[in-house]
Write a protein that holds these residues in place. Structure first.
Motif, PDB file in Angstrom:
ATOM      1  N   SER A 154       0.851  -1.180   0.000  1.00 28.32           N
ATOM      2  CA  SER A 154       0.000   0.000   0.000  1.00 28.32           C
ATOM      3  C   SER A 154       0.888   1.232   0.000  1.00 28.32           C
ATOM      4  O   SER A 154       2.098   1.142   0.232  1.00 28.32           O
ATOM      5  CB  SER A 154      -0.929   0.005   1.208  1.00 28.32           C
ATOM      6  OG  SER A 154      -0.176   0.045   2.411  1.00 28.32           O
ATOM      7  N   GLY A 155       0.262   2.381  -0.273  1.00 27.16           N
ATOM      8  CA  GLY A 155       0.986   3.644  -0.187  1.00 27.16           C
ATOM      9  C   GLY A 155       1.350   4.276  -1.512  1.00 27.16           C
ATOM     10  O   GLY A 155       1.893   5.384  -1.534  1.00 27.16           O
ATOM     11  N   GLY A 156       1.067   3.609  -2.607  1.00 24.43           N
ATOM     12  CA  GLY A 156       1.371   4.185  -3.903  1.00 24.43           C
ATOM     13  C   GLY A 156       0.455   5.347  -4.230  1.00 24.43           C
ATOM     14  O   GLY A 156      -0.507   5.630  -3.508  1.00 24.43           O
ATOM     15  N   GLY A 157       0.769   6.029  -5.333  1.00 25.05           N
ATOM     16  CA  GLY A 157      -0.074   7.143  -5.739  1.00 25.05           C
ATOM     17  C   GLY A 157       0.556   7.927  -6.866  1.00 25.05           C
ATOM     18  O   GLY A 157       1.595   7.544  -7.408  1.00 25.05           O
ATOM     19  N   LEU A 158      -0.097   9.040  -7.179  1.00 26.37           N
ATOM     20  CA  LEU A 158       0.372   9.955  -8.215  1.00 26.37           C
ATOM     21  C   LEU A 158       1.000  11.164  -7.529  1.00 26.37           C
ATOM     22  O   LEU A 158       0.326  11.838  -6.734  1.00 26.37           O
ATOM     23  CB  LEU A 158      -0.800  10.398  -9.097  1.00 26.37           C
ATOM     24  CG  LEU A 158      -0.519  11.524 -10.096  1.00 26.37           C
ATOM     25  CD1 LEU A 158       0.532  11.097 -11.103  1.00 26.37           C
ATOM     26  CD2 LEU A 158      -1.805  11.940 -10.788  1.00 26.37           C
ATOM     27  N   VAL A 159       2.267  11.412  -7.824  1.00 21.24           N
ATOM     28  CA  VAL A 159       2.961  12.534  -7.210  1.00 21.24           C
ATOM     29  C   VAL A 159       3.757  13.286  -8.266  1.00 21.24           C
ATOM     30  O   VAL A 159       4.021  12.764  -9.353  1.00 21.24           O
ATOM     31  CB  VAL A 159       3.917  12.080  -6.083  1.00 21.24           C
ATOM     32  CG1 VAL A 159       3.139  11.438  -4.936  1.00 21.24           C
ATOM     33  CG2 VAL A 159       4.980  11.142  -6.614  1.00 21.24           C
ATOM     34  N   GLN A 160       4.150  14.491  -7.916  1.00 23.49           N
ATOM     35  CA  GLN A 160       4.961  15.300  -8.811  1.00 23.49           C
ATOM     36  C   GLN A 160       6.446  14.992  -8.607  1.00 23.49           C
ATOM     37  O   GLN A 160       6.845  14.515  -7.536  1.00 23.49           O
ATOM     38  CB  GLN A 160       4.704  16.780  -8.557  1.00 23.49           C
ATOM     39  CG  GLN A 160       3.302  17.222  -8.944  1.00 23.49           C
ATOM     40  CD  GLN A 160       3.127  18.723  -8.817  1.00 23.49           C
ATOM     41  OE1 GLN A 160       3.864  19.400  -8.108  1.00 23.49           O
ATOM     42  NE2 GLN A 160       2.141  19.254  -9.523  1.00 23.49           N
ATOM     43  N   SER A 170       7.793  12.858  -2.213  1.00 16.22           N
ATOM     44  CA  SER A 170       8.132  11.649  -1.458  1.00 16.22           C
ATOM     45  C   SER A 170       6.901  10.777  -1.287  1.00 16.22           C
ATOM     46  O   SER A 170       5.769  11.275  -1.287  1.00 16.22           O
ATOM     47  CB  SER A 170       8.677  12.022  -0.079  1.00 16.22           C
ATOM     48  OG  SER A 170       9.862  12.791  -0.187  1.00 16.22           O
ATOM     49  N   LEU A 171       7.135   9.491  -1.140  1.00 18.75           N
ATOM     50  CA  LEU A 171       6.088   8.521  -0.832  1.00 18.75           C
ATOM     51  C   LEU A 171       6.665   7.466   0.088  1.00 18.75           C
ATOM     52  O   LEU A 171       7.868   7.188   0.045  1.00 18.75           O
ATOM     53  CB  LEU A 171       5.568   7.836  -2.097  1.00 18.75           C
ATOM     54  CG  LEU A 171       4.502   8.505  -2.938  1.00 18.75           C
ATOM     55  CD1 LEU A 171       4.220   7.661  -4.178  1.00 18.75           C
ATOM     56  CD2 LEU A 171       3.226   8.722  -2.147  1.00 18.75           C
ATOM     57  N   ASN A 179      11.380  10.814  -9.297  1.00 18.81           N
ATOM     58  CA  ASN A 179      11.424  11.331 -10.658  1.00 18.81           C
ATOM     59  C   ASN A 179      10.610  10.417 -11.571  1.00 18.81           C
ATOM     60  O   ASN A 179      10.232   9.303 -11.169  1.00 18.81           O
ATOM     61  CB  ASN A 179      12.880  11.466 -11.121  1.00 18.81           C
ATOM     62  CG  ASN A 179      13.622  10.143 -11.111  1.00 18.81           C
ATOM     63  OD1 ASN A 179      13.250   9.205 -11.822  1.00 18.81           O
ATOM     64  ND2 ASN A 179      14.678  10.061 -10.301  1.00 18.81           N
ATOM     65  N   PRO A 180      10.296  10.872 -12.776  1.00 18.07           N
ATOM     66  CA  PRO A 180       9.424  10.074 -13.660  1.00 18.07           C
ATOM     67  C   PRO A 180       9.947   8.666 -13.933  1.00 18.07           C
ATOM     68  O   PRO A 180       9.148   7.754 -14.176  1.00 18.07           O
ATOM     69  CB  PRO A 180       9.386  10.912 -14.934  1.00 18.07           C
ATOM     70  CG  PRO A 180       9.545  12.323 -14.448  1.00 18.07           C
ATOM     71  CD  PRO A 180      10.533  12.216 -13.313  1.00 18.07           C
ATOM     72  N   VAL A 187       2.992   3.432  -8.449  1.00 19.45           N
ATOM     73  CA  VAL A 187       3.612   4.724  -8.177  1.00 19.45           C
ATOM     74  C   VAL A 187       3.783   5.435  -9.507  1.00 19.45           C
ATOM     75  O   VAL A 187       4.417   4.907 -10.427  1.00 19.45           O
ATOM     76  CB  VAL A 187       4.982   4.568  -7.486  1.00 19.45           C
ATOM     77  CG1 VAL A 187       5.682   5.919  -7.375  1.00 19.45           C
ATOM     78  CG2 VAL A 187       4.815   3.942  -6.102  1.00 19.45           C
ATOM     79  N   THR A 188       3.194   6.610  -9.615  1.00 16.04           N
ATOM     80  CA  THR A 188       3.296   7.398 -10.834  1.00 16.04           C
ATOM     81  C   THR A 188       3.863   8.766 -10.487  1.00 16.04           C
ATOM     82  O   THR A 188       3.321   9.461  -9.624  1.00 16.04           O
ATOM     83  CB  THR A 188       1.933   7.560 -11.511  1.00 16.04           C
ATOM     84  OG1 THR A 188       1.384   6.268 -11.787  1.00 16.04           O
ATOM     85  CG2 THR A 188       2.063   8.338 -12.813  1.00 16.04           C
ATOM     86  N   VAL A 189       4.946   9.112 -11.149  1.00 19.22           N
ATOM     87  CA  VAL A 189       5.594  10.399 -10.914  1.00 19.22           C
ATOM     88  C   VAL A 189       5.462  11.219 -12.192  1.00 19.22           C
ATOM     89  O   VAL A 189       6.043  10.882 -13.231  1.00 19.22           O
ATOM     90  CB  VAL A 189       7.071  10.241 -10.533  1.00 19.22           C
ATOM     91  CG1 VAL A 189       7.683  11.599 -10.178  1.00 19.22           C
ATOM     92  CG2 VAL A 189       7.226   9.257  -9.375  1.00 19.22           C
TER      93      VAL A 189
END
Length: 126
Positions: free
Chosen positions: A7-13, A17-18, A87-88, A122-124
């Motif tokens: 768990s803990g993933g997501g979309l971030v810039q 940090s995640l 980073n991406p 995880v999406t950066v």
């Protein structure tokens, strides 16, 4: 096989940090060396980080060393991956993994691990 759940993933810039978490149902992670892998679209699953069963040794891929930190919380029966300065190129599905046996173990090969979770995305992206 151990049932693992990430768990803990997501979309971030970029630059964010995640913190990823991994837990096991009906199993104790405490006596297992553990690892994180990731898989980006169209690419093979790659090693990210691992930790010895006692937590005194950690290993990282060159691409994440200095930015990611793997840790275990023995009281919470959990594995973590703290990711900073994302980073991406870090965009991928992240998996936690455990070997078949408890105790001393180290491998950077996915084939060395017996139990896997379903993964967390995880999406950066900006």
């Amino acid at each position: 096989q151990m049932q693992l759940r990430e768990s803990g993933g997501g979309l971030v810039q970029p630059g964010a940090s995640l913190r990823l978490s991994c837990t096991a149902s009906a199993w104790s992670l405490n006596n297992y060396a553990m690892a994180w892998f990731r898989q980006a679209p169209g690419k093979e699953r790659e090693f990210v980080a691992s930790i010895s069963w006692q937590g005194d040794n950690t290993y990282y891929s060159a691409s994440v060393r200095g930015r990611f930190t793997i840790s275990k919380d023995y009281g919470k029966n959990s594995l973590f991956l703290q990711m900073t300065n994302l980073n991406p190129e870090d965009t991928a599905v992240y998996f936690c993994a455990a070997p078949r046996k408890t105790g001393g173990f180290h491998s950077m090969a996915a084939g060395g691990y017996d139990s896997w979770g379903q993964g967390t995305q995880v999406t950066v992206s900006s």
